[in-house]
Design an enzyme around this catalytic site. Structure first.
Site, PDB file in Angstrom:
ATOM      1  N   ASP A  53      -1.595  -0.896   6.092  1.00 43.51           N
ATOM      2  CA  ASP A  53      -1.472  -0.005   7.453  1.00 43.51           C
ATOM      3  C   ASP A  53      -2.682   0.025   8.306  1.00 43.51           C
ATOM      4  O   ASP A  53      -3.249   0.177   9.495  1.00 43.51           O
ATOM      5  CB  ASP A  53      -1.749   1.431   7.721  1.00 43.51           C
ATOM      6  CG  ASP A  53      -2.133   2.302   6.921  1.00 43.51           C
ATOM      7  OD1 ASP A  53      -2.217   1.631   5.428  1.00 43.51           O
ATOM      8  OD2 ASP A  53      -3.215   3.205   7.601  1.00 43.51           O
TER       9      ASP A  53
ATOM     10  N   LYS B 112      -9.452  -3.002  -2.188  1.00 45.35           N
ATOM     11  CA  LYS B 112      -8.520  -4.166  -2.755  1.00 45.35           C
ATOM     12  C   LYS B 112      -9.115  -5.057  -2.949  1.00 45.35           C
ATOM     13  O   LYS B 112      -8.118  -5.493  -4.065  1.00 45.35           O
ATOM     14  CB  LYS B 112      -7.488  -3.812  -1.394  1.00 45.35           C
ATOM     15  CG  LYS B 112      -7.184  -2.616  -0.881  1.00 45.35           C
ATOM     16  CD  LYS B 112      -6.140  -1.744  -1.202  1.00 45.35           C
ATOM     17  CE  LYS B 112      -5.403  -0.971  -0.984  1.00 45.35           C
ATOM     18  NZ  LYS B 112      -4.393  -0.729  -0.343  1.00 45.35           N
TER      19      LYS B 112
ATOM     20  N   SER C 173      -3.178   0.473  -4.246  1.00 46.37           N
ATOM     21  CA  SER C 173      -3.311   2.278  -3.117  1.00 46.37           C
ATOM     22  C   SER C 173      -4.560   2.404  -4.121  1.00 46.37           C
ATOM     23  O   SER C 173      -5.090   2.422  -4.793  1.00 46.37           O
ATOM     24  CB  SER C 173      -2.780   3.493  -3.679  1.00 46.37           C
ATOM     25  OG  SER C 173      -3.005   4.180  -2.958  1.00 46.37           O
ATOM     26  N   ARG C 174      -5.793   2.786  -2.733  1.00 45.58           N
ATOM     27  CA  ARG C 174      -6.927   3.572  -3.130  1.00 45.58           C
ATOM     28  C   ARG C 174      -7.083   4.878  -2.997  1.00 45.58           C
ATOM     29  O   ARG C 174      -8.006   5.415  -3.138  1.00 45.58           O
ATOM     30  CB  ARG C 174      -8.455   3.083  -1.699  1.00 45.58           C
ATOM     31  CG  ARG C 174      -8.342   1.382  -1.071  1.00 45.58           C
ATOM     32  CD  ARG C 174      -8.887   0.593  -0.853  1.00 45.58           C
ATOM     33  NE  ARG C 174      -9.044   2.086   0.540  1.00 45.58           N
ATOM     34  CZ  ARG C 174     -10.126   1.589   1.566  1.00 45.58           C
ATOM     35  NH1 ARG C 174     -11.430   0.942   0.837  1.00 45.58           N
ATOM     36  NH2 ARG C 174      -9.761   2.038   2.692  1.00 45.58           N
TER      37      ARG C 174
ATOM     38  N   ASP D 260       0.821  -1.237   0.236  1.00 40.88           N
ATOM     39  CA  ASP D 260      -0.120   0.202  -0.136  1.00 40.88           C
ATOM     40  C   ASP D 260       1.031   1.218   0.469  1.00 40.88           C
ATOM     41  O   ASP D 260       2.136   0.798   0.284  1.00 40.88           O
ATOM     42  CB  ASP D 260      -0.956   0.064   1.433  1.00 40.88           C
ATOM     43  CG  ASP D 260      -1.695   1.486   1.697  1.00 40.88           C
ATOM     44  OD1 ASP D 260      -2.532   1.647   0.725  1.00 40.88           O
ATOM     45  OD2 ASP D 260      -1.458   1.844   2.762  1.00 40.88           O
ATOM     46  N   LEU D 261       0.261   2.459  -0.500  1.00 39.96           N
ATOM     47  CA  LEU D 261       1.448   3.808  -0.879  1.00 39.96           C
ATOM     48  C   LEU D 261       1.020   4.659   0.730  1.00 39.96           C
ATOM     49  O   LEU D 261       1.822   4.561   1.564  1.00 39.96           O
ATOM     50  CB  LEU D 261       0.963   4.575  -1.915  1.00 39.96           C
ATOM     51  CG  LEU D 261       1.625   3.754  -3.158  1.00 39.96           C
ATOM     52  CD1 LEU D 261       0.700   4.894  -4.757  1.00 39.96           C
ATOM     53  CD2 LEU D 261       2.906   3.331  -3.013  1.00 39.96           C
ATOM     54  N   ASP D 262       0.036   4.917   0.508  1.00 41.84           N
ATOM     55  CA  ASP D 262      -0.438   5.890   1.832  1.00 41.84           C
ATOM     56  C   ASP D 262      -0.529   5.200   3.714  1.00 41.84           C
ATOM     57  O   ASP D 262      -1.304   4.151   3.650  1.00 41.84           O
ATOM     58  CB  ASP D 262      -1.775   6.794   1.970  1.00 41.84           C
ATOM     59  CG  ASP D 262      -2.087   7.385   1.264  1.00 41.84           C
ATOM     60  OD1 ASP D 262      -0.623   8.284   0.322  1.00 41.84           O
ATOM     61  OD2 ASP D 262      -2.853   8.052   0.750  1.00 41.84           O
TER      62      ASP D 262
END
Length: 188
Positions: free
Chosen positions: A132, A109, A72-73, A21-23
Site C-alpha cells: 500500500d 524493504k 512487512s516493516r 505486505d501485511l499492514d
C-alpha cells in the site's frame, strides 16, 4: 493447454514468488494502531480480496510452481507472526501454512527483498510485490520486481491487474521493474 485461475492469467509466465505486505495490504487496521494483541475478525480483518488471492495461491494448481512470502516493516513482529497462524485461508490452512518465506521486522524493504532473493534463489524479475505504500513500491521496483500499489488494501481488481501485468510483461520480454496499480482500481 495452460491453466487459468480467478486472476485470469495463464500459468506459463506467472511469478515464481508472490510477496505481500501485511499492514493495509493483507489486513486492516495497521498493527501500530492497536493496543494489545489483536483478535482476528474482532480487532483486525483480512481484506476480502487478500483472502481470495491467498486461497487461489494455496489451492489453484496453476500456482504449484510459485511460492508465497510476506515482507512487512511492522514493529509488532510477534503479533504479525501470531496473526499469520490464526487467520485461515482454507478450513485446514492458515496464512502461515501458505508462506515459504517471511521477512517481518522494521527497516527497509530493500533488505527484505535482498534476503528473499538469497533465501529463494530467485531473481528479482521472478517476483511480484503488493504493497500500500508508494515508498516501498518505488524502491523495490528499482531492483527489478514488478510492484503493485494497493493504497486501500488488496482489491480483486488490483490482484488481477498485478498478475495480468506481470504475465503480459514476461510473455513480451519486457522489464518488470515498474510499479502499477493505484487508487483508480477501487470502487467508490
Amino acid at each position: 493447454m495452460e491453466s487459468k485461475g480467478s486472476s485470469g492469467a495463464d500459468s506459463k509466465h506467472l511469478p515464481k514468488l508472490v510477496v505481500l505486505d501485511l499492514d493495509n495490504t493483507v489486513w486492516t487496521p495497521e498493527l501500530y494502531e492497536l493496543y494489545g494483541m489483536p483478535v482476528p475478525k474482532k480487532d483486525i480483518d483480512l481484506f476480502p480480496a487478500s483472502l481470495t488471492a491467498l486461497k487461489e495461491l494455496a489451492t489453484d494448481k496453476k500456482w504449484s510452481g510459485s511460492k508465497v512470502a510476506v515482507a512487512s516493516r511492522t514493529g509488532q513482529v510477534k503479533w504479525a507472526h501470531k496473526l499469520l497462524s490464526m487467520f485461515k485461508v482454507t478450513p485446514k490452512k492458515s496464512i502461515e501454512d501458505v508462506l515459504s518465506y517471511k521477512q517481518i521486522y522494521p527497516g527497509s524493504k530493500l533488505k527484505h527483498f535482498r534476503l528473499l532473493k538469497q533465501d529463494s534463489g530467485l531473481e528479482y524479475e521472478d517476483m511480484i510485490f503488493f504493497d500500500d505504500d508508494t515508498w516501498n513500491t518505488d524502491e523495490v521496483s528499482k531492483l527489478g520486481v514488478l510492484c503493485v500499489h494497493c493504497p486501500y488494501g488488496m482489491s480483486d481488481a488490483i490482484w488481477k491487474l498485478g498478475i495480468s501485468e506481470y504475465v503480459s510483461r514476461r510473455a513480451k520480454g519486457q522489464t518488470t521493474a515498474v510499479t502499477v496499480g493505484g487508487s483508480q482500481y477501487y470502487d467508490d
